[in-house]
Design an enzyme around this catalytic site. Structure first.
Site, PDB file in Angstrom:
ATOM      1  N   ASP A  86      56.014   7.571 -15.813  1.00 48.59           N
ATOM      2  CA  ASP A  86      54.768   8.226 -16.620  1.00 48.59           C
ATOM      3  C   ASP A  86      53.461   7.207 -16.294  1.00 48.59           C
ATOM      4  O   ASP A  86      53.511   6.041 -16.431  1.00 48.59           O
ATOM      5  CB  ASP A  86      55.091   8.056 -18.115  1.00 48.59           C
ATOM      6  CG  ASP A  86      53.822   8.505 -18.898  1.00 48.59           C
ATOM      7  OD1 ASP A  86      52.674   8.894 -18.567  1.00 48.59           O
ATOM      8  OD2 ASP A  86      54.064   8.928 -20.052  1.00 48.59           O
ATOM      9  N   HIS A  87      52.450   7.865 -15.599  1.00 51.22           N
ATOM     10  CA  HIS A  87      51.261   7.328 -14.935  1.00 51.22           C
ATOM     11  C   HIS A  87      50.425   6.599 -16.290  1.00 51.22           C
ATOM     12  O   HIS A  87      49.573   5.748 -16.110  1.00 51.22           O
ATOM     13  CB  HIS A  87      50.544   7.992 -14.218  1.00 51.22           C
ATOM     14  CG  HIS A  87      50.013   7.386 -13.069  1.00 51.22           C
ATOM     15  ND1 HIS A  87      49.357   6.046 -13.073  1.00 51.22           N
ATOM     16  CD2 HIS A  87      49.824   7.790 -11.862  1.00 51.22           C
ATOM     17  CE1 HIS A  87      48.708   5.663 -12.080  1.00 51.22           C
ATOM     18  NE2 HIS A  87      49.043   6.879 -11.194  1.00 51.22           N
ATOM     19  N   ARG A  88      50.559   7.239 -17.415  1.00 53.96           N
ATOM     20  CA  ARG A  88      49.917   6.578 -18.673  1.00 53.96           C
ATOM     21  C   ARG A  88      50.599   5.141 -18.938  1.00 53.96           C
ATOM     22  O   ARG A  88      49.947   4.422 -19.861  1.00 53.96           O
ATOM     23  CB  ARG A  88      50.201   7.375 -19.774  1.00 53.96           C
ATOM     24  CG  ARG A  88      49.673   9.050 -19.712  1.00 53.96           C
ATOM     25  CD  ARG A  88      49.993   9.962 -20.630  1.00 53.96           C
ATOM     26  NE  ARG A  88      51.393   9.832 -20.944  1.00 53.96           N
ATOM     27  CZ  ARG A  88      51.929  10.585 -21.817  1.00 53.96           C
ATOM     28  NH1 ARG A  88      51.276  11.173 -22.735  1.00 53.96           N
ATOM     29  NH2 ARG A  88      53.147  10.706 -22.026  1.00 53.96           N
TER      30      ARG A  88
ATOM     31  N   PRO B 263      52.194  12.493 -16.876  1.00 48.01           N
ATOM     32  CA  PRO B 263      51.715  12.630 -15.414  1.00 48.01           C
ATOM     33  C   PRO B 263      52.718  11.979 -14.705  1.00 48.01           C
ATOM     34  O   PRO B 263      52.598  10.433 -14.489  1.00 48.01           O
ATOM     35  CB  PRO B 263      50.383  12.059 -15.425  1.00 48.01           C
ATOM     36  CG  PRO B 263      50.150  11.280 -16.696  1.00 48.01           C
ATOM     37  CD  PRO B 263      51.042  11.544 -17.708  1.00 48.01           C
TER      38      PRO B 263
END
Length: 399
Positions: free
Chosen positions: A371-373, A198
């Site tokens: 990367d939002h993770r 994401p």
């Protein structure tokens, strides 16, 4: 067959540098391996004797399959390895089934048996059902190259006079452009990245006045062959910023982050056949001039097809710079399994306000894709602000 990059599925040995029975030293280049994106030098993981060459040059082999055996001096070659193919000895026994079959060698045929062509050109010709005898080679001694196959247009039979249509207004014809293996790989990797990681983006405008002045002073005092580019400044600034923000030098691994100690920064290089992302390794221990020299060497070898395995497969963070194309700003797709990529625009003269006064300054926009993770917006902003701080106070680039 080593995995020389996250997206590599198979490779082709272009040339063996060692023959059976020759001594091999650890770290010595023993083969040139062609991937979908580049030709990479493969170094031996261990020393010994080249006991047996299993993979023939020009034949695609899946990652993880056996390509050669290195033995201790005097050690016999294990019987589990099939001997290399020998056309004069007749057909080899049928091998046991494996998880993935390597691409078969092109069968000899009257149409291409005497044609000089590179291994990748032969493979592309097979995939596209192109008769090599009809292709004009532009390589040395008329050798057919990958580019010749990409540019080949099949002849079209002219209609007979009886069937020729009545002349009408010309309508532009639709055309078909087949994608090269590299372009297909880029399409797969970028699609996987956008669908899996994401992405979110933060952008900052950076006052580059002091950094450009520093660059000019360094270049004036340095060897003309080792000039520092804006991209070299970015690589060094990112290395310094990553030291305080290690999340951005990590890989997402499901239930944990794999944080890397070495800062191996990949730089996007546009080749005629597509985009690759090899890296300058151990940037945390390199000076600005060392980074500049390493980058120039990397670009030269990327264009000549002599990258080393660790440069192609061990990057931990990446930079894409389109400033040389006069692009003000853009967003880049994260190269998996990286946590982020920095997109760099051009350095431009712009009106700026300093101490309440309007002046002409040099500014640059940089956009961090994250990367939002791995990290949240505030963390990404802090990391980008650290890069900005380093560039606006560039003396640390020389420390």
């Amino acid at each position: 067959m080593p995995q020389m990059g996250y997206d590599m599925r198979e490779g082709t040995v272009v040339r063996w540098h060692k023959q059976e029975g020759e001594t091999v030293d650890r770290g010595e280049v023993i083969a040139d391996i062609e991937t979908d994106k580049a030709t990479v030098e493969f170094e031996a993981y261990t020393g010994g004797v080249m006991g047996r060459i299993v993979a023939e040059a020009g034949v695609a082999v899946p990652v993880g399959e056996l390509i050669a055996i290195i033995t201790e001096p005097g050690e016999s070659v294990p019987e589990l390895a099939a001997p290399p193919a020998n056309p004069a000895a007749g057909p080899a026994p049928t091998p046991a089934p494996v998880a993935a079959d390597p691409e078969p060698a092109a069968p000899a045929s009257p149409s291409d048996g005497g044609v000089r062509a590179s291994p990748i050109a032969r493979r592309l010709a097979r995939e596209r059902d192109i008769d090599l005898a009809l292709v004009a080679g532009t390589g040395p001694n008329g050798r057919i190259t990958e580019r010749d196959i990409e540019n080949y247009q099949a002849p079209v039979d002219a209609p007979s006079p009886a069937s020729a249509p009545v002349a009408t207004a010309a309508v532009p014809a639709d055309t078909r452009i087949d994608l090269s293996r590299m372009r297909q790989t880029i399409a797969r990797v970028t699609s996987d990245s956008k669908s899996t990681a994401p992405h979110f983006y933060v952008t900052a405008e950076i006052d580059m006045g002091k950094a450009m002045s520093l660059r000019r002073d360094v270049n004036d005092a340095s060897d003309p062959e080792n000039r520092v580019s804006v991209n070299d400044l970015m690589v060094k600034a990112c290395a310094l910023a990553l030291a305080g923000h290690p999340k951005f030098n990590s890989f997402f691994r499901g239930d944990h982050l794999e944080v890397h100690g070495a800062m191996n920064i990949g730089i996007a290089i546009a080749l005629e056949s597509g985009l690759i992302l090899p890296g300058v390794n151990n940037c945390e221990s390199k000076s600005l001039l060392q980074i500049a020299a390493a980058t120039k060497d990397l670009i030269a070898r990327a264009n000549s097809g002599t990258l080393r395995n660790e440069e192609y497969s061990s990057t931990t963070f990446s930079i894409s710079n389109m400033g040389m194309f006069d692009v003000e700003s853009f967003t880049a797709i994260i190269y998996p399994p990286h946590a982020a990529i920095l997109a760099v625009g051009s350095v431009r003269q712009q009106p700026v306000v300093r101490d309440g006064e309007l002046a002409v300054g040099q500014t640059m926009k940089a956009t961090l894709s994250t990367d939002h993770r791995v990290a949240d917006g505030a963390e990404a902003a802090q990391f980008l602000m650290e890069i900005k701080r380093v560039l606006q106070n560039p003396v640390s680039l020389l420390l």
